[in-house]
Design a protein around this motif. Structure first.
Motif, short mmCIF file in Angstrom:
data_model
loop_
_atom_site.label_atom_id
_atom_site.label_comp_id
_atom_site.label_asym_id
_atom_site.label_seq_id
_atom_site.Cartn_x
_atom_site.Cartn_y
_atom_site.Cartn_z
N ALA A 1 33.58 42.15 23.30
CA ALA A 1 33.06 42.33 24.65
C ALA A 1 33.89 41.51 25.61
CB ALA A 1 31.59 41.91 24.72
N VAL A 2 33.91 41.94 26.87
CA VAL A 2 34.66 41.25 27.92
C VAL A 2 33.74 41.03 29.11
CG1 VAL A 2 36.71 41.26 29.38
CG2 VAL A 2 36.75 42.46 27.18
N SER A 3 33.84 39.86 29.71
CA SER A 3 33.09 39.59 30.93
C SER A 3 33.96 38.76 31.86
CB SER A 3 31.78 38.84 30.62
OG SER A 3 32.05 37.60 29.99
N ILE A 4 33.51 38.66 33.10
CA ILE A 4 34.20 37.83 34.09
C ILE A 4 33.21 36.76 34.54
CG2 ILE A 4 35.38 37.78 36.32
CD1 ILE A 4 35.95 40.77 35.93
N GLU A 5 33.60 35.51 34.34
CA GLU A 5 32.73 34.39 34.66
C GLU A 5 33.52 33.37 35.48
OE1 GLU A 5 30.90 32.88 31.13
OE2 GLU A 5 30.45 34.89 30.36
N GLY A 6 33.09 33.16 36.71
CA GLY A 6 33.79 32.21 37.57
C GLY A 6 35.23 32.59 37.83
N GLY A 7 35.51 33.89 37.89
CA GLY A 7 36.86 34.37 38.13
C GLY A 7 37.75 34.34 36.90
N ARG A 8 37.17 34.06 35.73
CA ARG A 8 37.95 33.99 34.50
C ARG A 8 37.53 35.10 33.53
NH1 ARG A 8 40.10 28.55 34.01
NH2 ARG A 8 39.33 27.26 35.73
N GLY B 1 45.65 49.08 32.95
CA GLY B 1 45.29 50.38 33.50
C GLY B 1 44.63 50.27 34.86
N ASP B 2 43.99 51.35 35.26
CA ASP B 2 43.33 51.40 36.57
C ASP B 2 41.99 50.68 36.47
OD1 ASP B 2 42.33 51.92 39.03
OD2 ASP B 2 42.10 54.08 38.75
N LEU B 3 41.92 49.51 37.09
CA LEU B 3 40.70 48.70 37.03
C LEU B 3 40.11 48.48 38.42
CD1 LEU B 3 41.94 46.02 34.46
CD2 LEU B 3 40.56 48.05 34.01
N THR B 4 40.34 49.43 39.31
CA THR B 4 39.90 49.26 40.70
C THR B 4 38.39 49.18 40.83
OG1 THR B 4 40.03 51.66 40.99
CG2 THR B 4 41.94 50.36 41.69
N GLY B 5 37.67 49.72 39.86
CA GLY B 5 36.22 49.66 39.92
C GLY B 5 35.62 48.54 39.09
N MET B 6 36.46 47.67 38.57
CA MET B 6 35.96 46.59 37.72
C MET B 6 35.18 45.58 38.55
SD MET B 6 38.16 44.30 35.00
CE MET B 6 38.88 43.19 36.23
N PRO B 7 34.03 45.11 38.06
CA PRO B 7 33.24 44.15 38.83
C PRO B 7 33.94 42.80 38.93
CG PRO B 7 32.36 44.35 36.62
CD PRO B 7 33.41 45.42 36.75
N ASN B 8 33.57 42.03 39.93
CA ASN B 8 34.19 40.70 40.08
C ASN B 8 33.45 39.63 39.29
OD1 ASN B 8 31.94 40.82 41.79
ND2 ASN B 8 32.76 39.21 43.10
N SER B 9 32.34 40.00 38.65
CA SER B 9 31.64 39.06 37.78
C SER B 9 30.72 39.85 36.85
CB SER B 9 30.81 38.06 38.60
OG SER B 9 29.78 38.72 39.30
N GLY B 10 30.36 39.19 35.75
CA GLY B 10 29.45 39.80 34.80
C GLY B 10 30.17 40.57 33.71
N PRO B 11 29.39 41.17 32.80
CA PRO B 11 29.99 41.92 31.68
C PRO B 11 30.64 43.20 32.17
CG PRO B 11 27.60 42.15 31.68
CD PRO B 11 27.92 41.12 32.71
#
Length: 210
Positions: free
Chosen positions: A124-131, A72-82
């Motif tokens: 839960a989903v998070s972004i850590e180190g670009g993953r 979906g539209d994830l344009t506001g999703m952060p580049n790191s963190g939960p």
């Protein structure tokens, strides 16, 4: 800056959700022609009530290349963190709930028979180190006492489309939580009974006992 980060993240993760979708809906592909398209490093905790196994707490870290664009539209999703509840809900609906039919690739055998699971919780989903990182808890439908049954736990894809690698490089890939009895042990072994990839690969499993 945010647009550049979002674009870069999409470029790295785009191939993955398509691969997950394909894994969920095309598991009947010829196994001998298959090979891993998705790579996940996992860490798991056996949640205990004394000597009784009640749930499996899981953490999946996807290799760079997880495709976020189809969720979906994830344009506001952060580049790191939960991720926020909004984006977590999108991920769950589009790239997690469909894995229920596979048992979330989690296999618990009690005296040789597959155990059943309850409804997954705490996703839960998070972004850590670009993953992309998933965390969740998968409860057993019924607790099983490790003193009264032979129990093994493993995480693998029977089609070998998704390649799971344990985070731990030594010892068992499964650990016990703090509520487990001190006598409980986890022993890793190659499961030759539940071979995957057309019988060519023996997945890593863990014997749990107390």
């Amino acid at each position: 800056m945010r647009n550049r980060v979002t674009r870069a993240l999409h470029e790295r993760v785009l191939p993955f959700i398509r691969a997950v979708a394909a894994a969920c809906f095309s598991v009947a592909a010829a196994p001998l022609a298959a090979h891993p398209h998705v790579w996940i490093t996992y860490a798991s905790v056996a949640r205990m009530d004394g000597s009784a196994l009640s749930a499996v707490q899981e953490r999946w870290t996807f290799s760079q290349g997880f495709p976020v664009s189809i969720v979906g539209d994830l344009t506001g999703m952060p580049n790191s963190g939960p991720l926020s509840p909004k984006y977590t809900r999108i991920f769950r609906q589009q790239a997690f709930d469909s894995l229920k039919g596979t048992g979330y690739f989690t296999h618990v055998f009690v005296d040789g028979k597959a155990a059943h699971f309850g409804e997954v919780r705490d996703f839960a989903v998070s972004i850590e180190g670009g993953r992309i990182v998933y965390t969740f808890v998968l409860p057993l439908a019924d607790k099983v006492d490790l003193k009264r049954a032979q129990v093994q736990l493993g995480i693998w894809d029977e089609t070998f489309f998704v390649d799971f690698q344990a985070l731990s490089k030594s010892g068992a890939p499964i650990v016990f939580d703090a509520t487990a009895e001190k006598t409980c042990t986890a022993q890793a072994f190659e499961d030759k009974v539940h071979a995957i990839f057309g019988g060519a690969i023996f997945p890593l499993s863990t014997r749990l006992s107390c």
